[in-house]
Design a protein around this motif. Structure first.
Motif, PDB file in Angstrom:
ATOM      1  N   SER A 118      47.386 -77.275 -30.617  1.00 58.88           N
ATOM      2  CA  SER A 118      48.743 -76.750 -30.738  1.00 58.88           C
ATOM      3  C   SER A 118      49.056 -76.393 -32.189  1.00 58.88           C
ATOM      4  CB  SER A 118      49.762 -77.777 -30.235  1.00 58.88           C
ATOM      5  OG  SER A 118      49.615 -78.001 -28.858  1.00 58.88           O
ATOM      6  N   GLN A 119      49.923 -75.403 -32.348  1.00 58.96           N
ATOM      7  CA  GLN A 119      50.393 -74.986 -33.668  1.00 58.96           C
ATOM      8  C   GLN A 119      51.913 -74.986 -33.645  1.00 58.96           C
ATOM      9  OE1 GLN A 119      48.564 -71.104 -33.955  1.00 58.96           O
ATOM     10  NE2 GLN A 119      46.892 -71.904 -35.201  1.00 58.96           N
ATOM     11  N   ALA A 120      52.508 -75.423 -34.748  1.00 58.64           N
ATOM     12  CA  ALA A 120      53.964 -75.556 -34.791  1.00 58.64           C
ATOM     13  C   ALA A 120      54.537 -74.901 -36.034  1.00 58.64           C
ATOM     14  CB  ALA A 120      54.362 -77.022 -34.764  1.00 58.64           C
ATOM     15  N   VAL A 121      55.757 -74.396 -35.887  1.00 59.29           N
ATOM     16  CA  VAL A 121      56.580 -73.994 -37.027  1.00 59.29           C
ATOM     17  C   VAL A 121      57.846 -74.831 -36.976  1.00 59.29           C
ATOM     18  CG1 VAL A 121      58.054 -72.186 -37.972  1.00 59.29           C
ATOM     19  CG2 VAL A 121      55.738 -71.644 -37.303  1.00 59.29           C
ATOM     20  N   VAL A 122      58.180 -75.467 -38.089  1.00 57.76           N
ATOM     21  CA  VAL A 122      59.379 -76.306 -38.160  1.00 57.76           C
ATOM     22  C   VAL A 122      60.174 -75.869 -39.380  1.00 57.76           C
ATOM     23  CG1 VAL A 122      60.289 -78.647 -38.326  1.00 57.76           C
ATOM     24  CG2 VAL A 122      58.115 -78.239 -37.152  1.00 57.76           C
ATOM     25  N   ARG A 123      61.472 -75.677 -39.188  1.00 59.11           N
ATOM     26  CA  ARG A 123      62.329 -75.249 -40.296  1.00 59.11           C
ATOM     27  C   ARG A 123      63.613 -76.070 -40.325  1.00 59.11           C
ATOM     28  NH1 ARG A 123      64.584 -69.155 -41.094  1.00 59.11           N
ATOM     29  NH2 ARG A 123      65.379 -69.517 -38.994  1.00 59.11           N
ATOM     30  N   LEU A 124      64.007 -76.474 -41.533  1.00 53.97           N
ATOM     31  CA  LEU A 124      65.292 -77.123 -41.776  1.00 53.97           C
ATOM     32  C   LEU A 124      66.207 -76.105 -42.437  1.00 53.97           C
ATOM     33  CD1 LEU A 124      64.386 -80.660 -43.190  1.00 53.97           C
ATOM     34  CD2 LEU A 124      65.847 -80.209 -41.222  1.00 53.97           C
ATOM     35  N   GLU A 125      67.314 -75.805 -41.778  1.00 54.68           N
ATOM     36  CA  GLU A 125      68.229 -74.814 -42.342  1.00 54.68           C
ATOM     37  C   GLU A 125      69.639 -75.048 -41.813  1.00 54.68           C
ATOM     38  OE1 GLU A 125      68.512 -69.988 -42.935  1.00 54.68           O
ATOM     39  OE2 GLU A 125      67.874 -70.782 -41.012  1.00 54.68           O
ATOM     40  N   ALA A 126      70.588 -75.068 -42.731  1.00 45.64           N
ATOM     41  CA  ALA A 126      72.015 -75.137 -42.394  1.00 45.64           C
ATOM     42  C   ALA A 126      72.318 -76.275 -41.419  1.00 45.64           C
ATOM     43  CB  ALA A 126      72.479 -73.801 -41.813  1.00 45.64           C
ATOM     44  N   THR A 155      58.021 -70.249 -27.596  1.00 37.45           N
ATOM     45  CA  THR A 155      59.440 -70.596 -27.451  1.00 37.45           C
ATOM     46  C   THR A 155      59.849 -71.529 -28.580  1.00 37.45           C
ATOM     47  OG1 THR A 155      58.986 -72.484 -26.003  1.00 37.45           O
ATOM     48  CG2 THR A 155      59.362 -70.352 -24.955  1.00 37.45           C
ATOM     49  N   ALA A 156      61.160 -71.712 -28.730  1.00 39.08           N
ATOM     50  CA  ALA A 156      61.690 -72.525 -29.817  1.00 39.08           C
ATOM     51  C   ALA A 156      62.933 -73.265 -29.353  1.00 39.08           C
ATOM     52  CB  ALA A 156      62.008 -71.649 -31.025  1.00 39.08           C
ATOM     53  N   SER A 157      63.242 -74.343 -30.047  1.00 37.37           N
ATOM     54  CA  SER A 157      64.464 -75.105 -29.790  1.00 37.37           C
ATOM     55  C   SER A 157      65.075 -75.502 -31.122  1.00 37.37           C
ATOM     56  CB  SER A 157      64.186 -76.364 -28.963  1.00 37.37           C
ATOM     57  OG  SER A 157      63.833 -76.036 -27.641  1.00 37.37           O
ATOM     58  N   ALA A 158      66.372 -75.810 -31.104  1.00 36.82           N
ATOM     59  CA  ALA A 158      67.069 -76.212 -32.321  1.00 36.82           C
ATOM     60  C   ALA A 158      67.876 -77.470 -32.055  1.00 36.82           C
ATOM     61  CB  ALA A 158      67.982 -75.087 -32.806  1.00 36.82           C
ATOM     62  N   PHE A 159      67.959 -78.327 -33.067  1.00 32.69           N
ATOM     63  CA  PHE A 159      68.662 -79.598 -32.966  1.00 32.69           C
ATOM     64  C   PHE A 159      69.509 -79.802 -34.211  1.00 32.69           C
ATOM     65  CE2 PHE A 159      64.698 -79.800 -30.740  1.00 32.69           C
ATOM     66  CZ  PHE A 159      64.933 -80.527 -29.587  1.00 32.69           C
TER      67      PHE A 159
END
Length: 211
Positions: A118-126, A155-159
Protein backbone atom coordinates in the motif's frame (compact mmCIF):
# COMPACT_ATOMS: atom_id res chain seq x y z
CA UNK A 1 43.75 15.49 45.21
CA UNK A 2 40.12 16.59 44.92
CA UNK A 3 40.94 18.45 41.70
CA UNK A 4 42.44 15.34 40.12
CA UNK A 5 39.42 13.26 41.13
CA UNK A 6 37.06 15.83 39.64
CA UNK A 7 39.10 15.90 36.42
CA UNK A 8 38.98 12.10 36.15
CA UNK A 9 35.22 12.09 36.67
CA UNK A 10 34.78 14.69 33.92
CA UNK A 11 36.98 12.73 31.51
CA UNK A 12 35.11 9.49 32.26
CA UNK A 13 31.76 11.23 31.70
CA UNK A 14 32.92 12.75 28.40
CA UNK A 15 34.13 9.35 27.19
CA UNK A 16 30.84 7.74 28.17
CA UNK A 17 28.87 10.39 26.29
CA UNK A 18 31.04 10.01 23.19
CA UNK A 19 30.68 6.23 23.26
CA UNK A 20 26.91 6.47 23.64
CA UNK A 21 26.68 8.71 20.57
CA UNK A 22 29.03 6.47 18.63
CA UNK A 23 26.90 3.47 19.49
CA UNK A 24 23.66 5.13 18.33
CA UNK A 25 22.70 3.33 15.12
CA UNK A 26 21.40 5.16 12.08
CA UNK A 27 17.91 4.21 10.91
CA UNK A 28 18.13 5.68 7.43
CA UNK A 29 19.12 8.60 5.27
CA UNK A 30 17.40 11.78 4.08
CA UNK A 31 18.23 13.56 0.84
CA UNK A 32 17.00 16.47 -1.24
CA UNK A 33 17.90 18.41 -4.36
CA UNK A 34 18.41 21.56 -2.36
CA UNK A 35 18.64 22.38 1.31
CA UNK A 36 16.55 21.07 4.19
CA UNK A 37 16.86 20.91 7.98
CA UNK A 38 17.64 17.94 10.21
CA UNK A 39 17.49 18.55 13.96
CA UNK A 40 17.87 22.34 13.49
CA UNK A 41 20.93 21.89 11.22
CA UNK A 42 20.77 22.97 7.60
CA UNK A 43 21.72 20.18 5.21
CA UNK A 44 22.62 20.34 1.55
CA UNK A 45 22.44 16.89 -0.06
CA UNK A 46 22.29 13.93 2.33
CA UNK A 47 22.06 13.36 6.08
CA UNK A 48 22.03 10.30 8.32
CA UNK A 49 18.91 9.87 10.45
CA UNK A 50 18.66 8.50 13.96
CA UNK A 51 15.65 7.48 16.06
CA UNK A 52 13.50 10.59 16.49
CA UNK A 53 15.35 12.81 14.00
CA UNK A 54 13.31 15.83 12.96
CA UNK A 55 13.28 16.61 9.24
CA UNK A 56 11.94 19.92 7.95
CA UNK A 57 11.66 20.96 4.31
CA UNK A 58 11.30 24.33 2.63
CA UNK A 59 11.25 24.86 -1.11
CA UNK A 60 12.50 21.34 -1.85
CA UNK A 61 10.89 18.03 -0.94
CA UNK A 62 13.02 15.44 0.86
CA UNK A 63 13.29 11.71 0.24
CA UNK A 64 13.77 9.49 3.29
CA UNK A 65 14.97 5.92 2.88
CA UNK A 66 14.86 3.74 5.98
CA UNK A 67 16.82 0.58 6.64
CA UNK A 68 13.59 -1.36 7.20
CA UNK A 69 12.59 -0.75 3.56
CA UNK A 70 10.08 2.06 4.08
CA UNK A 71 10.40 5.04 1.76
CA UNK A 72 9.01 8.48 2.59
CA UNK A 73 8.74 11.76 0.73
CA UNK A 74 8.20 14.92 2.76
CA UNK A 75 6.51 17.56 0.65
CA UNK A 76 7.27 21.25 0.43
CA UNK A 77 7.16 23.16 3.73
CA UNK A 78 6.63 19.99 5.73
CA UNK A 79 8.04 18.68 8.99
CA UNK A 80 8.03 15.40 10.85
CA UNK A 81 9.93 13.25 13.33
CA UNK A 82 11.26 10.04 11.82
CA UNK A 83 11.31 6.83 13.86
CA UNK A 84 12.23 3.27 13.02
CA UNK A 85 8.58 2.17 12.82
CA UNK A 86 6.62 5.38 12.24
CA UNK A 87 6.63 8.99 11.08
CA UNK A 88 5.13 11.63 13.35
CA UNK A 89 3.89 14.21 10.83
CA UNK A 90 3.88 17.68 12.37
CA UNK A 91 2.99 19.82 9.36
CA UNK A 92 2.60 19.64 5.60
CA UNK A 93 2.35 16.36 3.71
CA UNK A 94 4.09 13.05 3.16
CA UNK A 95 3.93 10.16 0.72
CA UNK A 96 4.80 6.71 2.10
CA UNK A 97 5.78 3.59 0.15
CA UNK A 98 6.54 0.09 1.45
CA UNK A 99 4.36 0.46 4.53
CA UNK A 100 4.81 -3.08 5.82
CA UNK A 101 5.35 -2.61 9.56
CA UNK A 102 5.46 1.18 9.14
CA UNK A 103 2.80 3.79 9.95
CA UNK A 104 2.15 7.52 9.94
CA UNK A 105 0.87 9.39 12.98
CA UNK A 106 -0.83 12.73 12.35
CA UNK A 107 -3.21 14.78 14.47
CA UNK A 108 -4.09 11.95 16.92
CA UNK A 109 -4.60 9.42 14.11
CA UNK A 110 -2.60 6.40 13.03
CA UNK A 111 -2.47 5.40 9.37
CA UNK A 112 -1.41 1.84 8.59
CA UNK A 113 -1.53 -0.36 5.51
CA UNK A 114 -4.51 -2.67 5.20
CA UNK A 115 -3.09 -4.58 2.24
CA UNK A 116 0.47 -5.39 1.17
CA UNK A 117 2.28 -2.86 -1.05
CA UNK A 118 0.00 0.00 0.00
CA UNK A 119 0.99 3.61 -0.61
CA UNK A 120 -0.37 6.58 1.31
CA UNK A 121 -0.50 10.35 1.11
CA UNK A 122 -1.17 12.15 4.39
CA UNK A 123 -1.53 15.91 4.76
CA UNK A 124 -2.09 18.21 7.74
CA UNK A 125 -3.78 21.42 6.70
CA UNK A 126 -6.12 23.95 8.31
CA UNK A 127 -6.92 21.73 11.29
CA UNK A 128 -7.69 18.71 9.10
CA UNK A 129 -5.91 15.42 8.48
CA UNK A 130 -6.37 14.35 4.85
CA UNK A 131 -5.51 10.76 3.94
CA UNK A 132 -5.41 9.25 0.46
CA UNK A 133 -4.53 5.74 -0.75
CA UNK A 134 -2.39 5.67 -3.88
CA UNK A 135 -2.29 1.86 -3.94
CA UNK A 136 -3.71 -0.95 -1.83
CA UNK A 137 -5.82 0.16 1.12
CA UNK A 138 -5.25 1.87 4.45
CA UNK A 139 -6.57 1.60 7.98
CA UNK A 140 -7.18 4.76 10.01
CA UNK A 141 -7.16 4.32 13.78
CA UNK A 142 -7.68 6.77 16.62
CA UNK A 143 -5.17 7.44 19.39
CA UNK A 144 -6.51 4.45 21.37
CA UNK A 145 -6.07 2.05 18.48
CA UNK A 146 -9.76 1.78 17.55
CA UNK A 147 -10.44 1.34 13.82
CA UNK A 148 -12.25 4.36 12.36
CA UNK A 149 -12.35 3.55 8.65
CA UNK A 150 -10.64 1.90 5.71
CA UNK A 151 -9.55 3.85 2.64
CA UNK A 152 -9.35 2.11 -0.74
CA UNK A 153 -7.17 2.83 -3.76
CA UNK A 154 -7.78 6.24 -5.34
CA UNK A 155 -10.00 7.53 -2.52
CA UNK A 156 -9.42 9.87 0.41
CA UNK A 157 -10.92 10.83 3.75
CA UNK A 158 -10.53 13.82 6.06
CA UNK A 159 -10.68 14.10 9.84
CA UNK A 160 -10.53 16.88 12.39
CA UNK A 161 -6.89 17.03 13.51
CA UNK A 162 -7.77 16.97 17.22
CA UNK A 163 -10.35 14.18 17.05
CA UNK A 164 -9.76 11.13 19.24
CA UNK A 165 -12.58 8.66 19.68
CA UNK A 166 -15.95 9.43 21.26
CA UNK A 167 -17.39 10.22 17.84
CA UNK A 168 -14.84 12.98 17.19
CA UNK A 169 -12.83 10.77 14.89
CA UNK A 170 -15.58 9.92 12.43
CA UNK A 171 -15.05 11.15 8.87
CA UNK A 172 -16.97 14.25 7.80
CA UNK A 173 -18.98 13.30 4.66
CA UNK A 174 -19.04 16.85 3.28
CA UNK A 175 -15.32 17.30 3.83
CA UNK A 176 -14.69 13.87 2.35
CA UNK A 177 -16.56 14.81 -0.83
CA UNK A 178 -14.51 17.97 -1.24
CA UNK A 179 -11.34 16.06 -0.42
CA UNK A 180 -12.04 13.40 -3.03
CA UNK A 181 -12.56 16.05 -5.70
CA UNK A 182 -9.48 18.05 -4.77
CA UNK A 183 -7.19 15.02 -4.46
CA UNK A 184 -8.42 12.98 -7.43
CA UNK A 185 -6.00 14.61 -9.86
CA UNK A 186 -3.14 14.36 -7.38
CA UNK A 187 -3.80 10.67 -6.76
CA UNK A 188 -3.90 9.97 -10.49
CA UNK A 189 -0.67 11.89 -10.98
CA UNK A 190 0.91 10.01 -8.11
CA UNK A 191 -0.05 6.67 -9.61
CA UNK A 192 1.59 7.70 -12.88
CA UNK A 193 4.68 9.35 -11.38
CA UNK A 194 5.13 7.18 -8.28
CA UNK A 195 8.57 7.39 -6.75
CA UNK A 196 9.48 10.77 -8.26
CA UNK A 197 8.35 12.78 -5.26
CA UNK A 198 5.74 14.67 -7.29
CA UNK A 199 2.67 13.24 -5.60
CA UNK A 200 3.13 15.21 -2.42
CA UNK A 201 4.06 18.37 -4.29
CA UNK A 202 0.85 18.04 -6.30
CA UNK A 203 -1.35 17.45 -3.28
CA UNK A 204 0.10 20.55 -1.62
CA UNK A 205 -1.22 22.84 -4.33
CA UNK A 206 -4.16 25.11 -3.37
CA UNK A 207 -7.58 23.53 -3.79
CA UNK A 208 -9.65 24.74 -6.76
CA UNK A 209 -12.50 27.11 -5.97
CA UNK A 210 -15.92 25.48 -6.07
CA UNK A 211 -18.29 26.92 -8.68
Amino acid sequence: MRGRQTFRICVAYALAVNLSFAATPTIGIASAIGTFIVNSNEVDGNANLFEGSKVKTGKASSQVLLQNGASLTLGLNSAGMVYRDHLLLESGATKVDNMSGYRVEAGSYRIEQDQPASQAVVRLEAGMVEIGALAGSLRVLDSKGALLTRIGTGTASAFQAGGSGGGQGTPNPNVNTRTRYRTAAALLLAATLAGLGLAVDAILQPAPTSP
